[in-house]
Scaffold this motif. Structure first.
Motif, PDB file in Angstrom:
ATOM      1  N   MET A 153       0.821  -1.211   0.000  1.00 34.12           N
ATOM      2  CA  MET A 153       0.000   0.000   0.000  1.00 34.12           C
ATOM      3  C   MET A 153       0.853   1.259   0.000  1.00 34.12           C
ATOM      4  N   ALA A 154       1.866   1.268   0.871  1.00 32.68           N
ATOM      5  CA  ALA A 154       2.741   2.439   0.948  1.00 32.68           C
ATOM      6  C   ALA A 154       3.470   2.661  -0.374  1.00 32.68           C
ATOM      7  N   ARG A 155       3.819   1.545  -1.051  1.00 35.23           N
ATOM      8  CA  ARG A 155       4.529   1.662  -2.322  1.00 35.23           C
ATOM      9  C   ARG A 155       3.636   2.292  -3.386  1.00 35.23           C
ATOM     10  N   LYS A 156       2.373   1.895  -3.417  1.00 39.65           N
ATOM     11  CA  LYS A 156       1.441   2.464  -4.397  1.00 39.65           C
ATOM     12  C   LYS A 156       1.217   3.950  -4.128  1.00 39.65           C
ATOM     13  N   LEU A 157       1.117   4.299  -2.855  1.00 45.22           N
ATOM     14  CA  LEU A 157       0.923   5.710  -2.513  1.00 45.22           C
ATOM     15  C   LEU A 157       2.171   6.513  -2.858  1.00 45.22           C
ATOM     16  N   ALA A 158       3.339   5.910  -2.674  1.00 47.04           N
ATOM     17  CA  ALA A 158       4.589   6.584  -3.040  1.00 47.04           C
ATOM     18  C   ALA A 158       4.638   6.849  -4.538  1.00 47.04           C
ATOM     19  N   GLN A 159       4.123   5.901  -5.324  1.00 47.65           N
ATOM     20  CA  GLN A 159       4.077   6.096  -6.777  1.00 47.65           C
ATOM     21  C   GLN A 159       3.137   7.240  -7.143  1.00 47.65           C
ATOM     22  N   LEU A 160       2.007   7.324  -6.443  1.00 48.86           N
ATOM     23  CA  LEU A 160       1.068   8.427  -6.665  1.00 48.86           C
ATOM     24  C   LEU A 160       1.733   9.772  -6.369  1.00 48.86           C
ATOM     25  N   ILE A 161       2.445   9.843  -5.252  1.00 54.48           N
ATOM     26  CA  ILE A 161       3.113  11.084  -4.857  1.00 54.48           C
ATOM     27  C   ILE A 161       4.167  11.486  -5.884  1.00 54.48           C
ATOM     28  N   LYS A 162       4.866  10.487  -6.426  1.00 51.08           N
ATOM     29  CA  LYS A 162       5.877  10.764  -7.457  1.00 51.08           C
ATOM     30  C   LYS A 162       5.222  11.326  -8.713  1.00 51.08           C
ATOM     31  N   MET A 163       4.092  10.756  -9.096  1.00 51.97           N
ATOM     32  CA  MET A 163       3.375  11.248 -10.271  1.00 51.97           C
ATOM     33  C   MET A 163       2.871  12.673 -10.052  1.00 51.97           C
ATOM     34  N   GLU A 164       2.406  12.947  -8.824  1.00 49.35           N
ATOM     35  CA  GLU A 164       1.939  14.301  -8.504  1.00 49.35           C
ATOM     36  C   GLU A 164       3.096  15.301  -8.589  1.00 49.35           C
ATOM     37  N   LYS A 165       4.275  14.867  -8.172  1.00 55.17           N
ATOM     38  CA  LYS A 165       5.447  15.744  -8.246  1.00 55.17           C
ATOM     39  C   LYS A 165       5.772  16.072  -9.697  1.00 55.17           C
ATOM     40  N   ASN A 166       5.685  15.058 -10.571  1.00 54.90           N
ATOM     41  CA  ASN A 166       5.931  15.288 -11.997  1.00 54.90           C
ATOM     42  C   ASN A 166       4.892  16.237 -12.582  1.00 54.90           C
ATOM     43  N   LEU A 167       3.644  16.083 -12.126  1.00 50.80           N
ATOM     44  CA  LEU A 167       2.582  16.971 -12.590  1.00 50.80           C
ATOM     45  C   LEU A 167       2.865  18.416 -12.193  1.00 50.80           C
ATOM     46  N   MET A 168       3.283  18.620 -10.955  1.00 55.78           N
ATOM     47  CA  MET A 168       3.598  19.967 -10.484  1.00 55.78           C
ATOM     48  C   MET A 168       4.770  20.557 -11.253  1.00 55.78           C
ATOM     49  N   ARG A 169       5.738  19.714 -11.593  1.00 53.53           N
ATOM     50  CA  ARG A 169       6.883  20.209 -12.369  1.00 53.53           C
ATOM     51  C   ARG A 169       6.419  20.665 -13.756  1.00 53.53           C
TER      52      ARG A 169
END
Length: 257
Positions: free
Chosen positions: A1-17
């Motif tokens: 679960m934590a790994r999937k959420l970490a992937q979501l956070i990474k994608m959000e970071k790319n979106l913000m960039r």
């Protein structure tokens, strides 16, 4: 679960960039539009200059959107971190369960089975407490996080719509009637009007609030009376890290005990 959420956070970071790059390029476009307009007739020069101001303002709004959207990411990251702190208790329980299963298969009479089963009871009790806290905190932070996100989207969208409206008002000052060769177009007299449009746009953006929002969702389901306070959400974001550290300290104390 934590790994999937970490992937979501990474994608959000790319979106913000990506949004950050868009904001920077939009400001460059605004400047280039104004520079191009300078070499044209007076009306085009004035209007493109004012359009550049509005487009530049959109870039500024995108920068502000990134700052507010980051509050959402911070809150989601707190869920990830809490999930990560619960994972060791999950792993310990699973390891003991696997050891018991292995011994029951290899050596059903082993005295270690009873010892491991007692350990499993304690591990399950610890895990039960941790999972309950995780469940409670996940719901709280998830609701807070997406309130941040939807508030930032709502404000950004409505302010963009305001700018678009004032941009169209500027275009109304542009005389598009055709002229014949050799004919002189009437002198442009829209300087004061275009200046006032920009002033009105800046005032409208500065005075915008959620209470004055134009778009208001309507639900066919029974309406809920619960409302959240924007200032409370801001305070929540400020104290997220402290809350998370206190929770982790509490968990460490339980493990040590």
């Amino acid at each position: 679960m934590a790994r999937k959420l970490a992937q979501l956070i990474k994608m959000e970071k790319n979106l913000m960039r990506s949004i950050e790059i868009t904001a920077r390029e939009r400001k460059d476009v605004a400047k280039q539009l104004s520079l191009w307009g300078e070499a044209n007739d007076d009306d085009i020069s004035d209007i493109t200059d004012k359009l550049g101001v509005l487009i530049f303002e959109i870039g500024e709004l995108e920068d502000q959107f990134i700052d507010r959207y980051d509050q959402y990411r911070i809150t989601i990251k707190s869920i990830r971190d809490i999930e990560g702190s619960v994972q060791p208790s999950r792993d310990r329980k699973q390891k003991i369960t696997d050891q018991i299963a292995y011994l029951k298969y290899k050596d059903p009479q082993s005295p270690k089975i009873n010892v491991l089963e007692q350990e499993l009871v304690r591990a399950e009790a610890e895990s039960l407490v941790a999972e309950a806290q995780l469940s409670n905190i996940t719901r709280e932070k998830l609701k807070t996080a997406f309130n941040y996100q939807f508030d930032s989207i709502r404000e950004h969208s409505e302010k963009i719509a305001l700018i678009a409206g004032y941009g169209k008002a500027l275009l109304e000052l542009l005389d598009e009637s055709p002229v014949t060769p050799g004919e002189t177009r009437p002198a442009y007299d829209g300087y004061e009007a275009s200046k006032q449009i920009i002033i009105d746009a800046e005032n409208a953006l500065a005075s915008w609030t959620f209470d004055s929002a134009v778009v208001r969702p309507t639900l066919s389901l029974a309406a809920h009376e619960d409302e959240y306070d924007v200032d409370d959400l801001a305070d929540e974001a400020e104290h997220l890290q402290v809350t998370e550290q206190e929770w982790e300290a509490e968990q460490e104390g339980k493990v040590t005990a």
